[in-house]
Structure formats: C-alpha cells, structure tokens
Design a protein around this motif. Structure first.
Motif: not given
Length: 296
Positions: A42-44, A59-62, A83-86, A93-95
């Motif tokens: 999760l992101l808050f 989608p994955l652990r951040l 990755a860039w994540y929206d 989009d994986w870097i």
C-alpha cells in the motif's frame, strides 16, 4: 548527550496500523506526506494540515520510491526492481530489474541532490541468498543505467544526503552503524558517524537544513538527532517501540513525521502498544530540506 531539544509539541497522529510503514517523504506539490506499508503493498498520501488520507494499492511490495513532477506518478523501488508507477491507473513500466539473489529485496531509497534515485537491498532469507550480507546499494543514473555503489550489506537503511549533496549517509541495520561517505561518481572516505546501541537499530533517516541527521531507531522507541560529526544532540521519544522512518515536512518544513510498524511484535507487546503502526507528527524548532525529485 548535548542538551539541545528540537521537538516542541505533538502535532497529531494517524492510526493507520501499518504492518511495516516506511519511506515517508514530504511532497510539496501535493502538500502531503507520502509513505508505504511495504508488506501490505500500500501507498498512503496524507494531505497536510487537513489530514485527508488517500490509500493506493500496489502490485508488489514497495521498498521505497522517488517523487516526480506528477503527484500521481512515482519512480518505485519495488521488491524486484525499478519502475514508473501511476497511482491512479495502476500502470507499471519497468526500467530495470537487477539480478538480485533469492531472498533479497529492495528496501530504503532516496533521491540525491542531482535527481538520481539511490536505493539499496536487504537480505530477508540468508540461506536462500547464500549470505547474510548479499545486499547492495544501487544508483539509477539519468541514462537509465544502474551503478553499483556498495556491496556486502545486510539491510540498507538511513539513506540521506547533506544539504550540499557532498556527503551521503547510509546504515546497515544489521551492524548498527551510520556511516558517512564523500559522494561523487563513487563513494569514498567512509567514516563512522553514529554507533547505535541495542535495543535500538538505525532505520530510516533524514537531514535538516543545518545538516543534522535524524534517525528512527527501530526497537529503541525514539528518533535520535546527530550533528554531522556524530554528536548525539537529542532523543525524541515516540509511543511505540518500532519507529521506522522520519521526514521533515509541512508548508514550513518544520513538522517531524514518524512512521512505525507492528510487524514482528509479540502479542503481549501489541496489546500494550495500541498505536503501533501509526504515523506521528511533532512541531519542531528546526526546518527540513525540500525533498528532491527524480530527474530521469
């Protein structure tokens, strides 16, 4: 310890009960504190001072992330790579996905003063990794290439820079030492800044406008403040034993935000620490440094 005290008064708390709250930063564009709960994916985003809270599934652990010029887009150090994540659409989009050993994932990360994202890994399973120090520290260059800055790490933490960007701070939490490096193309002239005694372990950190280092002490129930040459200036107690990361934010950069975790706490400790996993805010007498944004 010096008699300086930088923490003036409590300024609120958010009872999010994060399993592993981490990586908090202040985003001046959205006027919000942003952090991750690594294990819950999760992101808050907490808008300040209205305390309006947003939550985004991942989608994955951040392990950590970098701010961009678009508040809805982050540069993510997911457990397996960059990755860039929206946040709104969920597009990823994986870097780059470095060849990490099994049992190793990305953890703490931060943007340096030139806009490059630096993030390190940690060993979760030493047997699978083949070593308890299989972690590394990476820098994602503006070209998109990855530079290896440090190896032989157990758990990367306390990553931050002096206000002028010439000194990098980093800790291996398994060793309990915050080190400083001359920061350039590579890391040079390592020296010890602080040796943390158990039960405290150095976790996330930040630097204020005067160059002082603020370190959350996992297991120590406090945030320690050090001068650039390692003098302990203050210990700021928090009502939980596992503070994880700190940021200085708010419109005047004078609000100390502290994430925490309940991961790994025995049930008896959980029953005592009812605020474990919350985020705590204190008004301070110092000012932070604006968080850098990635320049890729």
């Amino acid at each position: 310890m010096a008699t300086a005290s930088f923490c003036l008064e409590p300024a609120g708390r958010v009872a999010v009960s994060n399993r592993l709250g981490e990586g908090i930063v202040w985003d001046s564009l959205s006027e919000a504190f942003v952090w991750t709960d690594i294990h819950e994916r999760l992101l808050f985003r907490l808008h300040w001072p209205s305390m309006r809270l947003e939550q985004f599934s991942l989608p994955l652990r951040l392990g950590s992330f970098a701010l961009t010029r678009d508040p809805s887009r982050i540069l993510a150090a997911f457990e397996i790579g960059f990755a860039w994540y929206d946040l709104e659409s969920g597009s990823c989009d994986w870097i780059c996905r470095p060849a990490l050993p099994r049992g190793v994932r990305f953890n703490d990360g931060r943007v340096d003063r030139k806009g490059r994202f630096v993030a390190g890994t940690m060993v979760e399973d030493a047997r699978a990794a083949g070593s308890p120090t299989a972690g590394m520290l990476y820098r994602l260059e503006s070209s998109g290439e990855v530079t290896e800055l440090l190896d032989g790490i157990g758990i990367t933490n306390s990553l931050c820079w002096s206000p002028d960007g010439l000194t990098m701070y980093h800790a291996d939490s398994t060793v309990g030492v915050v080190n400083a490096y001359d920061y350039g193309a590579q890391l040079e002239r390592r020296r010890e800044v602080a040796r943390i005694m158990p039960p405290g372990v150095p976790d996330g950190a930040t630097v204020d406008a005067e160059g002082r280092i603020w370190v959350a002490l996992w297991g120590g129930g406090c945030v320690a403040t050090y001068s650039p040459d390692g003098l302990l200036l203050d210990n700021i107690p928090v009502p939980v034993s596992q503070p994880t990361c700190v940021a200085l934010g708010g419109q005047d950069l004078d609000v100390l935000a502290i994430t925490s975790a309940h991961d790994g706490l025995p049930q008896t400790a959980r029953s005592r620490e009812t605020d474990a996993g919350g985020v705590f805010f204190f008004r301070t007498s110092t000012r932070g440094v604006e968080e850098c944004r990635v320049a890729l």
